[in-house]
Design an enzyme around this catalytic site. Structure first.
Site, PDB file in Angstrom:
ATOM      1  CG  ASP A   1     -22.841 -90.939  11.084  1.00  0.00           C
ATOM      2  OD1 ASP A   1     -22.507 -89.810  10.689  1.00  0.00           O
ATOM      3  OD2 ASP A   1     -22.943 -91.514  10.483  1.00  0.00           O
TER       4      ASP A   1
ATOM      5  CG  ASN B   1     -29.776 -91.181  11.459  1.00  0.00           C
ATOM      6  OD1 ASN B   1     -30.023 -90.379  10.592  1.00  0.00           O
ATOM      7  ND2 ASN B   1     -28.787 -91.815  11.792  1.00  0.00           N
TER       8      ASN B   1
ATOM      9  NE  ARG C   1     -39.621-116.747  24.882  1.00  0.00           N
ATOM     10  CZ  ARG C   1     -40.644-117.536  24.856  1.00  0.00           C
ATOM     11  NH1 ARG C   1     -41.117-118.271  23.690  1.00  0.00           N
ATOM     12  NH2 ARG C   1     -40.384-118.214  25.961  1.00  0.00           N
TER      13      ARG C   1
ATOM     14  CG  ASP D   1     -34.411-110.374  14.763  1.00  0.00           C
ATOM     15  OD1 ASP D   1     -35.139-111.403  15.367  1.00  0.00           O
ATOM     16  OD2 ASP D   1     -33.459-110.588  14.325  1.00  0.00           O
TER      17      ASP D   1
ATOM     18  CB  ALA E   1     -28.520 -94.893   9.600  1.00  0.00           C
TER      19      ALA E   1
ATOM     20  CG  PHE F   1     -27.528 -98.866   3.702  1.00  0.00           C
ATOM     21  CD1 PHE F   1     -27.879 -98.744   2.523  1.00  0.00           C
ATOM     22  CD2 PHE F   1     -26.561 -99.724   4.183  1.00  0.00           C
ATOM     23  CE1 PHE F   1     -26.945 -99.270   1.593  1.00  0.00           C
ATOM     24  CE2 PHE F   1     -25.832-100.235   3.377  1.00  0.00           C
ATOM     25  CZ  PHE F   1     -25.681 -99.875   1.794  1.00  0.00           C
TER      26      PHE F   1
END
Length: 303
Positions: free
Chosen positions: A75, A149, A160, A179, A191, A194
């Protein structure tokens, strides 16, 4: 008029070089020119030594005058090919030499079929929605990019969290410490989105996705919105962490506190060449090796 195909190859894989040689030989035997990227020319010396006439594509517009771009790799290689065809009407055909290869249309063992189908122009073209991304600092646009994507706002430092406000259609939805946040297309739903717990969206669905990554918040559900919606992520000015924007995992931009990242559906899609006609369900089952043993199909009518 001479026909031409551009080859994009993962030159770090020996099997990719072998496949490129086989593909090039077949296409050139049928009278189709094959071009290679300038940065791959030295590594593709095997092609040029065994087959005369492989063209080095122009650096500024490598897909110019090409009817198709064929990518040999995973990919990542296909996303590199998408950068080349973005904004043009040249379709992209992916041949999977990686692991999952969700963007790929065919596998390595299909090279001879690919040659036959390209020569006969026996393929269809499918439009895939892309994202236009804008980064603002106050009223100023400081960066623009695009994604096939996903565009991901991520924390720059492991220790942090990133404090962000999520917005849909100009209205704030929630503040989260996370995050990061993924803004994805249906193509990108299988991608990064998911992996972050987002839904799988069939490619023909026109929609945008927003998926928080490891969020510390009461409301951090994946969102699916309409294609005319505008998604935004604002990095809070008082966040302790700094951020980074990744587009398709390939194009990186540093984000300072206070940055605003907007994502909308782009006017120009990326075109993918299709040589298989099976439904997306079959692709999903095959790529993820989903267990369907024992399936007997729809119940038969008793009337």
């Amino acid at each position: 008029m001479t026909r031409r195909v551009l080859l994009v190859t993962h030159t770090g894989r020996p099997e990719a070089l072998t496949a490129a040689l086989e593909l090039t030989s077949g296409l050139m035997s049928a009278g189709i020119e094959v071009a290679a990227l300038a940065e791959e020319a030295d590594e593709l010396h095997t092609l040029r030594r065994h087959i005369d006439g492989v063209i080095v594509a122009a650096a500024e517009a490598p897909a110019a005058d090409c009817e198709l771009v064929i990518c040999l790799g995973g990919d990542g290689t296909i996303l590199r090919g998408a950068e080349i065809v973005h904004g043009s009407d040249v379709p992209l055909l992916g041949v999977n030499l990686g692991h999952v290869g969700f963007l790929a249309e065919l596998e390595r063992e299909n090279i001879s079929e690919i040659v036959h189908r390209v020569v006969a122009r026996d393929f269809t073209v499918e439009e895939r929605l892309t994202l236009d991304i804008t980064v603002r600092a106050g009223d100023r646009v400081i960066h623009e990019c695009w994604a096939l994507n996903e565009a991901t706002v991520e924390k720059a430092a492991r220790e942090r969290m990133l404090e962000v406000v999520i917005e849909v259609d100009g209205r704030p939805l929630s503040t989260v410490g996370a995050d990061g946040v993924v803004m994805a297309t249906p193509t990108g739903s299988t991608a990064y989105a998911f992996s972050a717990g987002g839904p799988v969206v069939w490619p023909e669905v026109e929609a945008l996705l927003l998926v928080p990554i490891s969020a510390h918040a009461l409301f951090a559900r994946p969102l699916v919105v309409g294609p005319s919606s505008r998604l935004a992520v604002e990095v809070l000015a008082d966040t302790e962490g700094t951020g980074v924007l990744w587009c398709d995992g390939r194009r990186r931009y540093e984000l300072l506190p206070g940055s605003r990242i907007e994502a909308v559906a782009a006017d120009r899609p990326v075109l993918l060449a299709r040589m298989t006609s099976g439904p997306f369900t079959d692709r999903l089952v095959g790529k993820f090796r989903l267990p369907v043993h024992g399936w007997r199909g729809q119940p038969r009518s008793t009337t």
